[in-house]
Design a protein around this motif. Structure first.
Motif, PDB file in Angstrom:
ATOM      1  N   LYS A 164     -45.505  22.237 -78.790  1.00 30.57           N
ATOM      2  CA  LYS A 164     -45.358  20.971 -79.517  1.00 30.57           C
ATOM      3  C   LYS A 164     -46.064  21.053 -80.868  1.00 30.57           C
ATOM      4  O   LYS A 164     -45.550  20.594 -81.887  1.00 30.57           O
ATOM      5  CB  LYS A 164     -45.899  19.801 -78.691  1.00 30.57           C
ATOM      6  CG  LYS A 164     -45.040  19.493 -77.480  1.00 30.57           C
ATOM      7  CD  LYS A 164     -45.684  18.444 -76.591  1.00 30.57           C
ATOM      8  CE  LYS A 164     -44.883  18.284 -75.302  1.00 30.57           C
ATOM      9  NZ  LYS A 164     -45.540  17.396 -74.351  1.00 30.57           N
TER      10      LYS A 164
ATOM     11  N   GLY B  21     -39.532  15.625 -81.977  1.00 31.65           N
ATOM     12  CA  GLY B  21     -40.914  15.234 -82.204  1.00 31.65           C
ATOM     13  C   GLY B  21     -41.054  13.763 -82.538  1.00 31.65           C
ATOM     14  O   GLY B  21     -42.036  13.122 -82.162  1.00 31.65           O
TER      15      GLY B  21
ATOM     16  N   ARG C 274     -57.762  13.759 -78.732  1.00 29.87           N
ATOM     17  CA  ARG C 274     -57.592  14.360 -80.064  1.00 29.87           C
ATOM     18  C   ARG C 274     -58.836  15.135 -80.478  1.00 29.87           C
ATOM     19  O   ARG C 274     -58.749  16.218 -81.057  1.00 29.87           O
ATOM     20  CB  ARG C 274     -57.261  13.279 -81.099  1.00 29.87           C
ATOM     21  CG  ARG C 274     -55.807  12.875 -81.119  1.00 29.87           C
ATOM     22  CD  ARG C 274     -55.481  12.014 -82.332  1.00 29.87           C
ATOM     23  NE  ARG C 274     -56.031  10.674 -82.231  1.00 29.87           N
ATOM     24  CZ  ARG C 274     -55.435   9.662 -81.599  1.00 29.87           C
ATOM     25  NH1 ARG C 274     -54.265   9.835 -81.028  1.00 29.87           N
ATOM     26  NH2 ARG C 274     -55.995   8.478 -81.552  1.00 29.87           N
TER      27      ARG C 274
ATOM     28  N   GLU D  94     -47.469   7.076 -79.314  1.00 24.63           N
ATOM     29  CA  GLU D  94     -48.109   6.013 -80.101  1.00 24.63           C
ATOM     30  C   GLU D  94     -47.971   4.669 -79.397  1.00 24.63           C
ATOM     31  O   GLU D  94     -48.894   3.851 -79.413  1.00 24.63           O
ATOM     32  CB  GLU D  94     -47.488   5.937 -81.497  1.00 24.63           C
ATOM     33  CG  GLU D  94     -47.900   7.063 -82.403  1.00 24.63           C
ATOM     34  CD  GLU D  94     -47.143   7.063 -83.730  1.00 24.63           C
ATOM     35  OE1 GLU D  94     -46.428   6.076 -84.032  1.00 24.63           O
ATOM     36  OE2 GLU D  94     -47.256   8.060 -84.472  1.00 24.63           O
TER      37      GLU D  94
ATOM     38  N   ARG E 165     -44.272  20.959 -84.677  1.00 23.04           N
ATOM     39  CA  ARG E 165     -44.679  20.071 -85.777  1.00 23.04           C
ATOM     40  C   ARG E 165     -44.986  20.879 -87.038  1.00 23.04           C
ATOM     41  O   ARG E 165     -44.661  20.473 -88.138  1.00 23.04           O
ATOM     42  CB  ARG E 165     -45.895  19.257 -85.370  1.00 23.04           C
ATOM     43  CG  ARG E 165     -45.556  18.129 -84.452  1.00 23.04           C
ATOM     44  CD  ARG E 165     -46.730  17.170 -84.301  1.00 23.04           C
ATOM     45  NE  ARG E 165     -46.586  16.471 -83.051  1.00 23.04           N
ATOM     46  CZ  ARG E 165     -47.288  16.727 -81.957  1.00 23.04           C
ATOM     47  NH1 ARG E 165     -48.212  17.646 -81.963  1.00 23.04           N
ATOM     48  NH2 ARG E 165     -47.088  16.046 -80.857  1.00 23.04           N
TER      49      ARG E 165
ATOM     50  N   LYS F  61     -39.407   6.592 -87.707  1.00 21.45           N
ATOM     51  CA  LYS F  61     -39.764   8.000 -87.883  1.00 21.45           C
ATOM     52  C   LYS F  61     -38.549   8.852 -88.230  1.00 21.45           C
ATOM     53  O   LYS F  61     -38.657   9.811 -88.972  1.00 21.45           O
ATOM     54  CB  LYS F  61     -40.432   8.548 -86.612  1.00 21.45           C
ATOM     55  CG  LYS F  61     -41.835   8.033 -86.418  1.00 21.45           C
ATOM     56  CD  LYS F  61     -42.442   8.584 -85.157  1.00 21.45           C
ATOM     57  CE  LYS F  61     -43.838   8.066 -84.959  1.00 21.45           C
ATOM     58  NZ  LYS F  61     -44.758   8.384 -86.025  1.00 21.45           N
TER      59      LYS F  61
ATOM     60  N   TRP G   5     -40.553  19.392 -75.150  1.00 20.44           N
ATOM     61  CA  TRP G   5     -40.709  17.948 -75.360  1.00 20.44           C
ATOM     62  C   TRP G   5     -40.543  17.194 -74.049  1.00 20.44           C
ATOM     63  O   TRP G   5     -41.020  16.070 -73.905  1.00 20.44           O
ATOM     64  CB  TRP G   5     -39.702  17.436 -76.384  1.00 20.44           C
ATOM     65  CG  TRP G   5     -39.874  18.022 -77.745  1.00 20.44           C
ATOM     66  CD1 TRP G   5     -39.009  18.849 -78.395  1.00 20.44           C
ATOM     67  CD2 TRP G   5     -40.976  17.836 -78.641  1.00 20.44           C
ATOM     68  NE1 TRP G   5     -39.520  19.189 -79.628  1.00 20.44           N
ATOM     69  CE2 TRP G   5     -40.719  18.578 -79.804  1.00 20.44           C
ATOM     70  CE3 TRP G   5     -42.171  17.106 -78.563  1.00 20.44           C
ATOM     71  CZ2 TRP G   5     -41.596  18.616 -80.883  1.00 20.44           C
ATOM     72  CZ3 TRP G   5     -43.032  17.146 -79.641  1.00 20.44           C
ATOM     73  CH2 TRP G   5     -42.746  17.897 -80.782  1.00 20.44           C
TER      74      TRP G   5
ATOM     75  N   TYR H 174     -39.507   4.877 -83.237  1.00 18.65           N
ATOM     76  CA  TYR H 174     -38.624   6.040 -83.275  1.00 18.65           C
ATOM     77  C   TYR H 174     -37.651   5.945 -84.448  1.00 18.65           C
ATOM     78  O   TYR H 174     -37.480   6.903 -85.207  1.00 18.65           O
ATOM     79  CB  TYR H 174     -37.884   6.151 -81.946  1.00 18.65           C
ATOM     80  CG  TYR H 174     -36.836   7.240 -81.915  1.00 18.65           C
ATOM     81  CD1 TYR H 174     -37.188   8.576 -82.052  1.00 18.65           C
ATOM     82  CD2 TYR H 174     -35.496   6.930 -81.741  1.00 18.65           C
ATOM     83  CE1 TYR H 174     -36.225   9.581 -82.014  1.00 18.65           C
ATOM     84  CE2 TYR H 174     -34.533   7.918 -81.698  1.00 18.65           C
ATOM     85  CZ  TYR H 174     -34.904   9.245 -81.840  1.00 18.65           C
ATOM     86  OH  TYR H 174     -33.951  10.224 -81.809  1.00 18.65           O
TER      87      TYR H 174
ATOM     88  N   TYR I  60     -41.063  11.874 -79.248  1.00 15.57           N
ATOM     89  CA  TYR I  60     -42.319  12.140 -78.534  1.00 15.57           C
ATOM     90  C   TYR I  60     -43.476  11.371 -79.189  1.00 15.57           C
ATOM     91  O   TYR I  60     -44.269  10.722 -78.506  1.00 15.57           O
ATOM     92  CB  TYR I  60     -42.599  13.639 -78.538  1.00 15.57           C
ATOM     93  CG  TYR I  60     -43.919  14.025 -77.914  1.00 15.57           C
ATOM     94  CD1 TYR I  60     -44.076  14.055 -76.539  1.00 15.57           C
ATOM     95  CD2 TYR I  60     -45.008  14.348 -78.712  1.00 15.57           C
ATOM     96  CE1 TYR I  60     -45.281  14.410 -75.971  1.00 15.57           C
ATOM     97  CE2 TYR I  60     -46.224  14.699 -78.145  1.00 15.57           C
ATOM     98  CZ  TYR I  60     -46.358  14.729 -76.776  1.00 15.57           C
ATOM     99  OH  TYR I  60     -47.554  15.070 -76.213  1.00 15.57           O
ATOM    100  N   GLU I  61     -43.568  11.439 -80.505  1.00 16.02           N
ATOM    101  CA  GLU I  61     -44.653  10.753 -81.205  1.00 16.02           C
ATOM    102  C   GLU I  61     -44.549   9.239 -81.065  1.00 16.02           C
ATOM    103  O   GLU I  61     -45.556   8.552 -80.864  1.00 16.02           O
ATOM    104  CB  GLU I  61     -44.659  11.165 -82.676  1.00 16.02           C
ATOM    105  CG  GLU I  61     -45.113  12.594 -82.878  1.00 16.02           C
ATOM    106  CD  GLU I  61     -44.918  13.085 -84.306  1.00 16.02           C
ATOM    107  OE1 GLU I  61     -44.671  12.250 -85.203  1.00 16.02           O
ATOM    108  OE2 GLU I  61     -45.002  14.299 -84.504  1.00 16.02           O
TER     109      GLU I  61
END
Length: 189
Positions: A98, A113, A183, A121, A102, A141, A72, A138, A116-117
């Motif tokens: 990574k 995660g 992506r 984002e 997930r 999440k 990470w 964060y 990181y996400e």
């Protein structure tokens, strides 16, 4: 080997097997020279060095790796990949870890995660990190209502020193096409 060990205690998806196989092939030729670790600008903050991590993958110690925060911390600077004497795609290996984290979904992977996400984002949305919106993402999440209070003293210190900036819409959406293309190239869209 690692896939077989893992299958004895939990079901593993085909995607997980595929990512794991690619990861093992990527680092299989690592000769443990340590160039990746010496090249890493974030190596000092990692709990397992990249060199040790590649060896752990070779020995099938994936559970220990997924509990670490090392992958990470990778900022995808490609220094390890550029300097590897074997020409191994080590930055891609970090990205594969990574993805595995997930898919695995253990507690440490979810915690790390989530940050990181939220970070990525926020960069995609604002074109840079906006501290207040990133931390909001964060906290949402993590789904822990008490978590924001643990960060409150740090947030107040940062605010007093002018290190926290309120969200700005100046660069909103500017990086969205770049993230969409990434992506697409990674087969995630």
């Amino acid at each position: 080997m690692s896939g077989a060990v893992r299958e004895t205690w939990s079901p593993v998806s085909d995607e997980y097997r595929s990512v794991l196989k690619g990861l093992q092939e990527t680092v299989g030729a690592c000769m443990q020279c340590g160039t990746c670790t010496a090249s890493c600008p974030n190596g000092h903050a990692m709990d397992v060095t990249p060199r040790a991590m590649w060896r752990m993958i070779q020995f099938g110690m994936l559970d220990r790796i997924l509990e670490s925060r090392t992958f990470w911390m990778c900022s995808s600077c490609y220094m390890c990949t550029l300097r590897c004497p074997r020409g191994l795609k080590l930055t891609s290996a970090m990205a594969a870890l990574k993805r595995l984290a997930r898919l695995d979904g253990n507690r440490a992977a979810r915690r790390n995660g989530a940050f990181y996400e939220a970070f990525m984002e926020d960069v995609e949305t604002h074109g840079r990190v906006q501290e207040t919106s990133m931390m909001q993402r964060y906290f949402l999440k993590r789904k822990d209502p008490a978590l924001p209070f643990t960060f409150l003293p740090l947030g107040v210190k940062m605010l007093c020193k002018g290190k926290v900036h309120l969200p700005s819409s100046v660069h909103n959406g500017v990086l969205e096409p770049l993230f969409a293309k990434a992506r697409e190239m990674e087969g995630m869209s």
